[in-house]
Design a protein around this motif. Structure first.
Motif, short mmCIF file in Angstrom:
data_model
loop_
_atom_site.label_atom_id
_atom_site.label_comp_id
_atom_site.label_asym_id
_atom_site.label_seq_id
_atom_site.Cartn_x
_atom_site.Cartn_y
_atom_site.Cartn_z
N THR A 42 24.70 -5.46 28.27
CA THR A 42 25.84 -5.70 27.65
C THR A 42 26.35 -4.74 26.51
N LYS A 99 33.56 3.06 28.40
CA LYS A 99 34.06 2.37 29.39
C LYS A 99 35.53 2.28 29.41
N MET A 138 38.70 -3.45 29.08
CA MET A 138 37.64 -4.24 28.67
C MET A 138 37.90 -4.84 27.25
N ALA A 185 31.40 -5.51 27.87
CA ALA A 185 31.05 -4.69 29.45
C ALA A 185 29.66 -5.41 29.56
N SER A 192 32.81 -6.71 33.14
CA SER A 192 33.37 -6.96 31.67
C SER A 192 34.21 -8.20 31.88
#
Length: 484
Positions: free
Chosen positions: A375, A382, A386, A397, A412
């Motif tokens: 995570t 990303k 998110m 995420a 996410s």
């Protein structure tokens, strides 16, 4: 009489009743007084044995002669419809066989031209004959597994109160922000080329060339593409129906010819209102376990084949995942573990890097020895949607990693704040006008919500043990490959 499926016949009692079976000949063996046919109809892995006794006292001479004539034309790959009595089988491996009383040849498969003779064929050869490869043991098993996994996916979500939503294939939004999309247009490329040549001859500067394309005259009045994800549209329904999922084709114009890439593939994407990242992880773990357990318990014969012929130990690997509690670590913790053994990797791990397959496998197979959910990744690697963490450097995420494969799910918690999302879109150079409706979801009744994506073909690679993603989709689409 109605044709019965072989999967049903094989579990029937050998009570002497008359049955009709249709299928394709796998093998034919002719001895002095007996002919043995192995026939498969694709309904299950096993074939049904058909036997013809040249000295059968229950058949008239005319019937025997007709059977003899028809059987002579049957070779591997030929199709037939057969009638006979269901009797006990002396052969090992199945309890029943069909004692032939009549056979109709439906389609011939001459041995000198039918490509799939009884021998081992390379995967590359079978890809070149994709229109026939489903008749082999391997690809028949893959096709049945694909069907079962699709059924399991719908069952999982329907049992949990999700609504199935069909999201558009044609879109004006790039969900990933990567730009690798197939453009959809009705504008004539030939005419555009003519305009470009003429404009160049008149001295038009190269930087003004985009002005030659008038998207107002295109079908949709603006630039449109094939979707890379149904996620953004699914979020609109999640913020009205609470729990939804999409399951459909997506497209990536990524010019890659590796064993892990397709230009057209299927994605499963649930979106859940009122779910935070922990809720999202819980659902993803349950989902993976549910699908693998379905494959192990409901597709046992095909799984045995994959375990014995495709990847040894596959069943044990999947069972281990089903029986494990998934470890949960932050990206920062994962990178710290990888850096302890940086010399073992081709791609050196560092904070800010995108984890490679070798990193993911090391975490699951060496460090934690079980599935891992990583995570809180750096925001730079990303997607824009998110949710930003309080540290301003990472986002909420999550990637689900499994032994033997690496990442199988990515997801996410989504950004639910209007200003934060707008700033992120602007910072990445995206056009806010392309996402006006997506931003509106944060203006009106915004709620915390989360979701994830699972590539269907990636799941199938895992449960079948196949080595090339082009072998788990019926008709693969990749660079220079759109023949069938």
């Amino acid at each position: 009489m109605k044709t019965e499926l072989i999967k049903d016949i094989l579990v029937s009692e050998p009570d002497g009743r008359i049955v009709v079976v249709s299928g394709w000949v796998r093998t034919k063996r002719d001895s002095k007084n007996l002919v043995f046919l192995q026939v498969n109809d694709g309904s299950c892995f096993a074939s049904l044995q058909l036997t013809f006794d040249r000295e059968n006292p229950d058949c008239s001479q005319d019937n025997l002669n007709q059977l003899e004539t028809n059987l002579k034309s049957l070779t591997t790959g030929a199709s037939l419809r057969a009638t006979g009595r269901l009797v006990p089988s002396p052969a090992s491996g199945q309890a029943v066989e069909l004692r032939l009383e009549g056979v109709e040849v439906l389609g011939l498969a001459p041995a000198d031209s039918y490509p799939l003779q009884k021998k081992n064929h390379s995967m590359e050869f079978l890809r070149e004959n994709a229109h026939l490869r489903a008749r082999t043991n391997t690809f028949g098993a893959v096709a049945r597994m694909r069907s079962q996994m699709a059924y399991a996916i719908h069952t999982f979500f329907q049992e949990r109160g999700f609504q199935y939503v069909h999201t558009p294939i044609i879109t004006a939004s790039d969900a990933e922000g990567a730009g690798e999309m197939f453009q959809v247009t009705t504008l004539s490329l030939d005419k555009l080329a003519e305009k470009a040549v003429a404009a160049g001859a008149k001295g038009m500067a190269l930087e003004k060339a985009p002005a030659l394309v008038d998207y107002s005259k295109d079908f949709f009045g603006k630039k449109a593409s094939l979707t890379v994800s149904g996620q953004l549209e699914a979020e609109t329904y999640a913020t009205a129906l609470s729990r939804v999922y999409t399951f459909g084709p997506t497209f990536r114009a990524e010019n890659s010819n590796t064993t892990r890439h397709l230009a057209e593939f299927w994605m499963i994407e649930p979106e859940m209102a009122f779910f935070d990242l922990t809720d999202n992880m819980d659902l993803a773990e349950d989902f993976v376990k549910y699908l693998l357990n379905w494959a192990l318990t409901r597709c046992a014969a095909d799984m045995e084949f994959f375990d014995q012929r495709i990847q040894r130990g596959l069943i044990d690997t999947l069972r281990h995942v089903v029986d494990s509690d998934f470890a949960r670590v932050t990206y920062t913790e994962a990178v710290a573990e990888l850096e302890k053994n940086a010399g073992k990797f081709q791609f050196k791990p560092y904070w800010g890097c995108d984890l490679q397959s070798e990193h993911e496998k090391y975490l699951t197979e060496v460090v934690f020895k079980r599935p891992v959910i990583v995570t809180d990744y750096p925001k730079e690697i990303k997607a824009f949607y998110m949710k930003l963490n309080e540290d301003g450097r990472t986002v909420r995420a999550m990637d689900v990693l499994v032994p033997g494969l690496g990442e199988i799910i990515g997801g996410s918690q989504r950004e639910a704040d209007y200003e934060t999302l707008l700033n992120r879109i602007n910072a990445l150079g995206l056009n806010p006008e392309d996402y006006w409706w997506y931003l509106d979801l944060r203006k009106f009744g915004s709620v915390p919500h989360s979701g994830f994506g699972l590539g269907f073909e990636r799941l199938l690679l895992y449960v079948t043990g196949m080595g090339n993603i082009r072998d788990v989709i019926p008709f693969p689409r990749a660079p220079k490959l759109a023949d069938f």
